[in-house]
Enzyme design. Structure first.
Site, PDB file in Angstrom:
ATOM      1  N   LEU A  31       0.241  -4.245  -6.024  1.00 49.49           N
ATOM      2  CA  LEU A  31       1.278  -4.547  -5.985  1.00 49.49           C
ATOM      3  C   LEU A  31       2.228  -4.903  -4.648  1.00 49.49           C
ATOM      4  O   LEU A  31       2.810  -4.060  -3.886  1.00 49.49           O
ATOM      5  CB  LEU A  31       2.244  -3.333  -6.545  1.00 49.49           C
ATOM      6  N   HIS A  32       1.808  -6.241  -4.254  1.00 50.52           N
ATOM      7  CA  HIS A  32       2.458  -6.678  -2.991  1.00 50.52           C
ATOM      8  C   HIS A  32       3.896  -7.305  -3.417  1.00 50.52           C
ATOM      9  O   HIS A  32       4.395  -6.929  -4.371  1.00 50.52           O
ATOM     10  CB  HIS A  32       1.567  -7.606  -2.475  1.00 50.52           C
ATOM     11  N   ALA A  33       4.282  -7.914  -2.509  1.00 47.91           N
ATOM     12  CA  ALA A  33       5.758  -8.582  -2.763  1.00 47.91           C
ATOM     13  C   ALA A  33       6.106  -8.962  -4.195  1.00 47.91           C
ATOM     14  O   ALA A  33       6.958  -8.315  -4.733  1.00 47.91           O
ATOM     15  CB  ALA A  33       6.065  -9.631  -1.800  1.00 47.91           C
ATOM     16  N   SER A  36       5.451  -6.657  -7.032  1.00 47.86           N
ATOM     17  CA  SER A  36       6.454  -5.483  -7.048  1.00 47.86           C
ATOM     18  C   SER A  36       8.080  -5.924  -7.272  1.00 47.86           C
ATOM     19  O   SER A  36       8.900  -5.043  -7.980  1.00 47.86           O
ATOM     20  CB  SER A  36       6.569  -4.967  -5.263  1.00 47.86           C
TER      21      SER A  36
END
Lengths: 114, 526
Positions: A31-33, A36
């Site tokens: 869950l990076h940018a 997310s």
């Protein structure tokens, strides 16, 4: 994600529920940018409270907060607990679990890691 | 200290670009002071405005930019931000600091992350922070000339997106990240970019090159036409006294002459070789609004500029002496506290300045001076803030240094007790306030000038006693008396060996000292 099924239901307690699930993050970048953003936007589309906890932690984070979700460092192999409480809790859980299982719909977009 | 012509860096986006360097200062000066900034509603409005601006920026851009902007918008809509900022506002914090403090917490968490991907998001949050800050304080995000090579620690995505790259140009970062959003944008727009060059010096406008293929910065490449040497005008102003402010009395005792500085632009017309450095920089003249007080990067750039100018000479920067008759624009919710009392009552202001000063201290011989100190505990309490901020910077891996921390001696209660101030590293006498408080006169009083003149003997007696109490600690004087040649003899007699004054007074004090002996008596033959 057939949330509309219960909206018209007159039995309040059926609508106002709490619900929890567990799902493993199986693929990709975690869950990076961008994932997310997808997660928190979906979470915010439900009126219930949504919280997540990672890898058996008892710290529950606001699932509608991108900073909390991104900061939780959810990676491939992480076990994600999601709980919801309030109106449309079950639908929210189903939708969010589905999103994680579909790898945050990353394949639908161009396969870049942002 | 000529910079090497080529600097090894890391490629982040291929291609070669040359052009005049644009050395970034993170935010421009506040155009207008913030007004009636008090509540969550104003913050909410500023965030809404920021979101509208971002959407306008996203319109018509490519999908890459669109996604980055969507990420920033999602951050702005994060419910925990408003919760935390709201709690800070409820606790009495000003809206600007509530916003900055909340975002800084997250920026630091990301900066300390082990994953490059997460670390690279810190600048995105910084961008979001500055965008809202600029709306709150009425400061526009500054663009830079087309075709420039952007030079800075990092670059905010909004700056990249707001800039016209059609005229070429490139990016050279001291730090930065190859997985950062700007690197991604640079690659998609074919803007040459290198990162991780480390801190390097280049004049604004100096032509430099960025080689994004081999990861190299070419410094000082062929200058366009005959540009005039930037230092020429300084030499004419005070050509006769390039003694580095080091003088000797007739009997050979060394005396130092430094200057007082208010706005940082004042140094531009002064040859540094005529001074022993800066004995007093009144930071409240450079940090004039609440927005500036909240802006660590802007303050860092100001302090850095002074340290670059003094070139290794001692540079004493006084922390914000605000409150009382020196209000800070936008800070309306403060009782009648001044100087150190206000800094300790509003530590969020002190902490921003402390971080900027700690970071700047790496670049020269910085000393920090505390305003209006009354009691030894004042120094201890500020020192504790510096320690905590220093520890936090260490955890984040940000270069910094703990400079000496000294105090203004301008309140009689402190002057009488200097031997008790164990934790002050040095003392500097502020004779204007000392005189004011000795004669119990407000400065705006029409008769204050008269009282001040009559108070001179009392001030001198207090100074003489205080210097004895100071023991072996360095002592200087930076009040108006330091620049009055008619008092130089008396000050030498009192034991002062370090004078700091308005630059215009340097020649007069220089002449006065040469004819005197260390005890203030006239040299034979004078």
């Amino acid at each position: 994600m057939s949330g509309g099924l219960r909206v018209g239901n007159l039995e309040g307690e059926q609508i106002h529920t709490s619900c929890q699930t567990e799902v493993e993050v199986k693929h990709g970048v975690g869950l990076h940018a961008r994932p997310s953003v997808t997660f928190t936007r979906l979470a915010k589309s439900f009126p219930c409270s949504i919280e997540v906890a990672i890898n058996g932690s008892d710290v529950w984070l606001n699932g509608k907060s991108i900073i909390k979700i991104m900061g939780a460092r959810i990676r491939k192999g992480s076990l994600l607990k999601i709980r919801a409480e309030g109106i449309l809790a079950e639908e929210a859980i189903r939708a969010l679990k589905g999103l994680v299982e579909r790898n945050f719909d990353e394949e639908k977009k161009h396969g870049r890691t942002a | 200290m000529a910079a090497p012509p080529r600097l090894k860096a890391t490629s982040a986006s291929p291609g070669v670009a040359t052009g005049p360097a644009y050395v970034a200062t993170p935010m421009a000066a506040a155009a207008s002071p913030p007004s009636h900034l008090s509540g969550l509603t104003e913050l909410g409005n500023a965030i809404e405005k920021a979101i509208r601006d971002l959407r306008a920026l996203a319109a018509g851009t490519d999908p890459e930019s669109g996604e980055i902007i969507e990420f920033q918008i999602e951050v702005l809509q994060d419910p925990t931000l408003m919760e935390m900022a709201g709690a800070r506002i409820d606790a009495g914090e000003n809206i600007v600091f509530a916003w900055v403090g909340t975002l800084d917490t997250y920026i630091r968490e990301l900066e300390c992350a082990e994953e490059d991907q997460l670390q690279a998001r810190a600048v995105d949050i910084l961008d979001v922070k500055n965008r809202v800050l600029s709306i709150l304080t009425g400061t526009p995000i500054d663009d830079f000339p087309a075709g420039s090579i952007y030079v800075g620690k990092d670059m905010e995505p909004s700056r990249f997106l707001a800039h016209d790259w059609s005229a070429g140009g490139g990016i050279a970062l001291y730090a930065g990240s190859a997985v950062g959003h700007v690197a991604l944008l640079a690659r998609s727009r074919s803007v040459p970019m290198v990162i991780g060059a480390g801190r390097f010096t280049t004049e604004k406008g100096q032509h430099i090159g960025v080689d994004g293929d081999s990861g190299i910065i070419m410094l000082q490449i062929a200058k366009q036409s005959a540009t005039t040497a930037p230092h020429d005008h300084r030499l004419t102003s005070m050509a006769s006294a390039a003694d580095n402010g080091i003088l000797h009395t007739a009997d050979g005792c060394q005396v130092l002459l430094a200057i007082n500085v208010n706005a940082p632009e004042e140094i531009d017309a002064i040859d540094v070789a005529t001074t022993a450095g800066i004995g007093l920089m009144r930071s409240e003249f450079a940090v004039t609004s609440l927005g500036d007080a909240a802006n660590e990067e802007k303050q860092f750039a100001i302090y850095r500029r002074l340290l670059d100018w003094t070139d290794g000479r001692s540079t004493t920067i006084r922390m914000l002496d605000i409150g009382g008759d020196k209000p800070l624009a936008g800070l309306i919710d403060v009782p009648s506290l001044r100087g150190i009392r206000l800094l300790l009552a509003r530590p969020e202001i002190a902490r921003v300045q402390a971080r900027a000063l700690l970071r700047a201290a790496v670049f020269g011989s910085l000393q920090i001076m505390l305003p209006m100190v009354m009691f030894p505990s004042d120094v201890d309490d500020i020192r504790q803030i510096y320690r905590e901020e220093s520890d936090a910077l260490s955890r984040r891996g940000v270069p910094h240094r703990m400079p000496p921390i000294g105090m203004m001696v301008e309140v009689p209660a402190a002057a009488l007790m200097l031997d008790e101030f164990e934790s002050a590293d040095f003392f500097s006498f502020g004779t204007n306030d000392l005189a004011q408080y000795l004669v119990a006169s407000p400065r705006e009083d029409a008769d204050f000038a008269l009282y001040q003149a009559k108070a001179v003997p009392a001030v001198l007696r207090l100074l003489t006693q205080a210097i004895r109490l100071a023991g072996k600690k360095p002592v200087s004087i930076c009040g108006d008396m330091a620049g009055d040649p008619s008092l130089t003899a008396a000050l030498l007699a009192a034991g002062i060996r370090h004078f700091s004054m308005a630059p215009a007074q340097l020649p007069a004090i220089r002449s006065a000292i040469v004819g005197l002996k260390a005890d203030g008596t006239k040299a034979a033959g004078e």
